[in-house]
Design an enzyme around this catalytic site. Structure first.
Site, PDB file in Angstrom:
ATOM      1  N   GLU A 202      46.785  54.125  42.199  1.00  0.00           N
ATOM      2  CA  GLU A 202      45.816  53.078  42.524  1.00  0.00           C
ATOM      3  C   GLU A 202      46.156  52.399  43.858  1.00  0.00           C
ATOM      4  O   GLU A 202      45.287  51.865  44.537  1.00  0.00           O
ATOM      5  CB  GLU A 202      45.776  52.038  41.385  1.00  0.00           C
ATOM      6  CG  GLU A 202      44.410  51.402  41.218  1.00  0.00           C
ATOM      7  CD  GLU A 202      44.292  50.534  39.957  1.00  0.00           C
ATOM      8  OE1 GLU A 202      45.318  50.188  39.342  1.00  0.00           O
ATOM      9  OE2 GLU A 202      43.164  50.193  39.599  1.00  0.00           O
TER      10      GLU A 202
ATOM     11  N   LYS B  96      32.306  51.768  37.375  1.00  0.00           N
ATOM     12  CA  LYS B  96      31.882  50.597  36.590  1.00  0.00           C
ATOM     13  C   LYS B  96      30.403  50.305  36.874  1.00  0.00           C
ATOM     14  O   LYS B  96      29.619  50.096  35.953  1.00  0.00           O
ATOM     15  CB  LYS B  96      32.695  49.358  36.989  1.00  0.00           C
ATOM     16  CG  LYS B  96      34.122  49.392  36.538  1.00  0.00           C
ATOM     17  CD  LYS B  96      34.766  48.037  36.826  1.00  0.00           C
ATOM     18  CE  LYS B  96      36.260  48.118  36.753  1.00  0.00           C
ATOM     19  NZ  LYS B  96      36.936  46.964  37.317  1.00  0.00           N
TER      20      LYS B  96
HETATM   21  O1  PA5 Z   1      46.234  46.999  39.063  1.00  0.00           O
HETATM   22  C1  PA5 Z   1      45.166  46.450  38.823  1.00  0.00           C
HETATM   23  O2  PA5 Z   1      44.793  45.429  39.433  1.00  0.00           O
HETATM   24  C2  PA5 Z   1      44.242  46.967  37.731  1.00  0.00           C
HETATM   25  O3  PA5 Z   1      44.730  48.135  37.167  1.00  0.00           O
HETATM   26  C3  PA5 Z   1      44.066  45.919  36.656  1.00  0.00           C
HETATM   27  O4  PA5 Z   1      45.310  45.568  36.127  1.00  0.00           O
HETATM   28  C4  PA5 Z   1      43.146  46.395  35.525  1.00  0.00           C
HETATM   29  O5  PA5 Z   1      41.938  46.855  36.045  1.00  0.00           O
HETATM   30  C5  PA5 Z   1      42.889  45.272  34.526  1.00  0.00           C
HETATM   31  O6  PA5 Z   1      42.316  44.167  35.156  1.00  0.00           O
HETATM   32  P1  PA5 Z   1      42.186  42.770  34.461  1.00  0.00           P
HETATM   33  O7  PA5 Z   1      43.540  42.216  34.211  1.00  0.00           O
HETATM   34  O8  PA5 Z   1      41.418  41.932  35.428  1.00  0.00           O
HETATM   35  O9  PA5 Z   1      41.441  42.979  33.156  1.00  0.00           O
END
Ligand code: PA5
Length: 424
Positions: free
Chosen positions: A277, A412
């Site tokens: 990511e 999404k």
């Molecule tokens: O690393 C990241 O920012 C993402 O993987 C989030 O942790 C994930 O999408 C979950 O997001 P949230 O804590 O807003 O539900």
């Protein structure tokens, strides 16, 4: 300190130009400048986490442990992987802890949620719902079911069994937590999900599982200090980032994280999220994959030895184990293993590592080996901090912002359009 070994010539990678670039990155990270610098709060989080917060987390974990046999952590991505990585690395294989930590909201499966609710029905339960944005669909859906279940089962007492970890000031979950009077912890503004394991996001579930978060933080704090102070060429995070970058420049765009310890499976999952990511953007990035040996030597091992030559392999080896067995000798020796009778299974894995790495190297797969002294809270704290720092260096070497994730929005939006969500 953990160590990083490379199958090639590490010194030759530190050219003058590369050193200058690294100096700049190093300075930007520690001075919190440069792209994505609003999200560099994790860099000094281990040393800045105040004792009061840690004690509060430990007290809350004690309350949860007293009132529950099961804690369900609801979250996805960075809101669950850090806790799961540490807990599963530390957990015994078969013996259950006094408080079992289970996860929900990290996928969408009706069968999983239905069976989870059946499984917890004769056990005392608490929930820790974690979402920084407070609007992530998967955990929000799981929370709907589990919140209703808790309210029906516990009535007014439900609110003292639900714990929320939210943004400091915004988000739907924060509003619900305030309205319902749930005890709440905060994900700091300047720390993104996948860098949040040393905040309440990771620390509360880890403490509930019975592990020592002070020691985990001590490991991370030592990593923070040592990796800031160690010179470029001797710094394991910079070494690993440099090797990865040089592999990438040579066209090796897949990194295979190999381990001989099945308990590290969720550390591998956490690592895949962290690097995938953080780096996979703007048409760039190394694709992170993981294997557990010797299991996967009987499956993906074929590809790694002999398939398309676009990968490199990073072993995570653990030097010392607490529990081990020596191979017993057999009277008949039909399986012809008596020649290694007395060898411990840990020693066998060290030999298997040498044999595998030599074979894969001769098959054209360059390698990195990270050596961790042992699996305990201190060393895991050190390791996870080391990976986060490596990831920041790697992302900047690649020329991307390692702290955003614009690419996860496309799917999404499509789902919302297909479901006819108002406004889409
Ligand atoms: O690393 C990241 O920012 C993402 O993987 C989030 O942790 C994930 O999408 C979950 O997001 P949230 O804590 O807003 O539900």
């Amino acid at each position: 300190m953990l160590t990083v070994q490379y199958s090639g010539n590490m010194k030759s990678l530190f050219t003058k130009e590369h050193r200058n670039q690294l100096q700049q990155i190093h300075q930007n990270i520690y001075e919190k400048k440069g792209e994505g610098s609003d999200f560099l709060g994790w860099v000094d989080a281990p040393s800045k986490t105040n004792e009061e917060l840690v004690n509060q987390l430990i007290e809350t974990a004690e309350t949860i442990r007293k009132q529950s046999q099961v804690l369900i952590v609801i979250g996805i991505g960075g809101s669950y992987l850090g806790a799961r990585a540490v807990i599963e690395a530390m957990n015994p294989y078969f013996q259950k802890n006094d408080v079992e930590v289970l996860f929900a909201g990290h996928q969408v499966s009706g069968a999983y949620l239905k069976e989870l609710i059946e499984y917890i029905d004769d056990k005392d339960v608490s929930l820790n719902v974690i979402s920084k944005s407070g609007t992530t669909t998967e955990p929000a859906m799981a929370f709907r079911f589990l919140q209703k279940y808790m309210e029906e089962r516990y009535g007014d007492e439900a609110s003292s069994r639900i714990f929320a970890t939210t943004d400091a000031e915004k988000g739907a979950l924060l509003k619900v937590a305030e309205e319902k009077g749930y005890k709440r912890f905060v994900v700091p503004d300047d720390i993104g999900g996948r860098y949040s394991v040393f905040t309440p996001v990771g620390l509360l579930p880890i403490a509930v599982a019975g592990y020592d978060i002070k020691t985990l933080l001590a490991g991370a704090k030592d990593a923070e200090k040592e990796l800031e102070e160690t010179l470029l060429e001797d710094n394991p995070a910079i070494q690993y980032a440099t090797i990865r970058h040089s592999m990438y420049e040579d066209g090796l765009t897949n990194e295979v994280f190999a381990s001989f310890e099945p308990k590290l499976h969720y550390i591998q999952e956490w690592w895949k999220q962290l690097f995938g990511e953080s780096e996979g953007k703007d048409g760039k990035g190394i694709f992170p994959v993981s294997v557990t040996y010797t299991t996967d030597l009987h499956s993906l091992g074929q590809y790694i030895q002999d398939g398309k030559r676009n990968l490199f392999e990073t072993f995570l080896m653990v030097d010392q184990v607490d529990e081990d067995l020596n191979l017993i000798s057999s009277e008949t020796d039909e399986d012809q293993l008596n020649y290694i009778a007395g060898l411990s299974l840990h020693e066998f894995n060290e030999v298997a590592y040498k044999g595998t790495s030599e074979a894969h190297l001769s098959g054209g797969v360059p390698q990195v080996t990270i050596r961790l002294p042992k699996i305990d809270e201190y060393n895991i704290g050190y390791l996870l901090y080391f990976y986060m720092l490596t990831c920041a260096y790697s992302g900047y070497l690649l020329g991307v912002n390692p702290f955003d994730q614009p690419g996860v929005e496309a799917y999404k939006t499509n789902i919302f359009k297909l479901l006819k969500k108002p406004g889409y």
